[in-house]
Enzyme design. Sequence first.
Site, PDB file in Angstrom:
ATOM      1  N   GLU A 278      14.528 -44.372   0.881  1.00 42.15           N
ATOM      2  CA  GLU A 278      14.069 -43.428  -0.159  1.00 42.15           C
ATOM      3  C   GLU A 278      12.611 -43.707  -0.501  1.00 42.15           C
ATOM      4  OE1 GLU A 278      15.751 -40.793  -1.141  1.00 42.15           O
ATOM      5  OE2 GLU A 278      17.339 -41.486   0.181  1.00 42.15           O
ATOM      6  N   TRP A 281      10.632 -41.984   1.992  1.00 45.46           N
ATOM      7  CA  TRP A 281      10.500 -40.536   1.734  1.00 45.46           C
ATOM      8  C   TRP A 281       9.304 -40.280   0.806  1.00 45.46           C
ATOM      9  CZ3 TRP A 281      12.019 -36.125   3.737  1.00 45.46           C
ATOM     10  CH2 TRP A 281      13.215 -36.029   4.446  1.00 45.46           C
ATOM     11  N   TRP A 362       9.345 -20.439  -4.832  1.00 43.54           N
ATOM     12  CA  TRP A 362       9.529 -21.878  -5.054  1.00 43.54           C
ATOM     13  C   TRP A 362       8.411 -22.469  -5.906  1.00 43.54           C
ATOM     14  CZ3 TRP A 362       5.697 -25.024  -3.066  1.00 43.54           C
ATOM     15  CH2 TRP A 362       4.903 -24.510  -2.041  1.00 43.54           C
TER      16      TRP A 362
END
Length: 472
Positions: A278, A281, A362
């Site tokens: 993570e 990421w 978005w």
Amino acid sequence: MPKHDTVIHWFRRDLRLTDNPALSAAAKASEQVVPVYVLSDWKKDHAWTGSIRQQFLCGCLDSLAKNLHAIDSRLILRTGRADLEIEKLIKETKATAVYFNRDYDPYGREMEKKVQAVCARHHVECLSFKDRVLHEAEEVLTGDGGPYRVFTPYSRNWLTKEKTEAHGRLKSLGPAKRIPSDELPTLEHWKLPATDADLPAPGEKAARERMKDFIENGRLMSYLQRRDIPAGLSTSRLGQDLRFGLISIRELYTRCSAAMAEAKTPNAHKSIETYIKELAWREFYMAILWKYPEVFEEEFAPEFRGMPWPGTDKDFEAWSQGKTGFPIVDAGMRQMLATGFMHNRVRMIVSMFLTKDLHCYWKQGESFFMQHLVDGENASNNGGWQWSAGTGADAAPYFRIQNPWTQTKNYDPEGLYIRQWVPELREVSPARFLAPPKDGKALAKGYPLPIVDHSEERDRTLAIFAKHRGKH
Ligand SMILES: Cc1cc2nc3c(=O)[nH]c(=O)nc-3n(C[C@H](O)[C@H](O)[C@H](O)COP(=O)(O)OP(=O)(O)OC[C@H]3O[C@@H](n4cnc5c(N)ncnc54)[C@H](O)[C@@H]3O)c2cc1C
């Protein structure tokens, strides 16, 4: 003898004294460090921030000022454009160097260039340092020397790179300079309204306690099993601490690696590996933003640029207030409004819902998140939104559209999360959160019926995407 009499340390997203590369270098290179934070001077509405994150920042600055005071130093606050304020400080303090830790988003980079220009004009040394990441974008490149566009090969390479050790806490920055400083800010500084959001405790000490608690009290070791469950404390909750640099990424990594050596079960091992991924990421998205700053303006995937997003203001309003009639979506939005935090799984659900069920652009959601998240961070937020919209680097393929009802069944089957954040639904059986009401009646008084039909909107999205792709 130190090289300089006075060095300015420009605090940015590194509001800590422990393992702070630029600050340590400044302390080593000078008799006296002038630590400065430059407050932005915009007022009222801002598309990229809001009361929640600024309130947290106020607390962090207060705590930083106290920490500096405890080592006989003093935080200098100034307001305005960082380059202009630093130029004034160079003149006032006769500093012969300015040190800072690098920022990777386009706004941060632009300001760094301006500060470097000021230093060059005044013949002052200007040094920048790697701090926010374990590996900068230029360190993790493909075999051809280009940037990665996909996460898995990026992370494989990222994992094999040698990681720098963390250093300790600074003990002295030399005596405090007697120069004017602005007051510690409150929300009034930006003319922002007060917030009653229940925020994490600000400052380095609180952040270090959160890190310790996560690593030492079993949550890191069970991360794999729990990380997708939105109810309770299932993840590290260190997002804001990394965002404001209250903890060092090197220290977090070093501590996770040390825990790995202690891990006794394959699950614990896998949990730590997953957690470290993570962190990769986070750096992947920073590298994307560094290499492709245009993602701020448009879709990463060229085939989806210029596509229509026919969502309505009314639907966006319902989404933003947590009143869509989809319990899991409403719970997520209300958690964010009440605390500045939303669990990652639910961030994915609500963002996909806004873009694929309500067809809203978005970027509307991206901006709304930045206004409300305490860990709001341009690179990860943009990456997360483009992932959900199906337009980003290594994004969810546009045709893989999550069903909010199924997601609820998978991740909140007992309705614990939903009932925590949507009080109207506390007395409703959780079985009713797993599908739209069959009888056409609202789940509870004052709670709306679903504002759309998921399967109809899914088909509509597939048609919009397919039609637009057909044009390329
Ligand atoms: C639409 C959307 C918007 C998002 N916006 C942000 C944002 O503004 N700021 C932000 O820090 N994260 C963002 N994320 C990623 C992720 O949701 C948060 O980092 C995470 O929920 C923070 O909680 P935690 O610290 O408990 O996470 P943990 O699961 O404990 O993870 C630890 C750390 O790893 C990093 N991380 C974890 N997941 C991701 C991810 N998918 N992408 C990038 N970094 C990650 C974060 O720094 C996080 O603090 C977003 C995700 C989505 C889907």
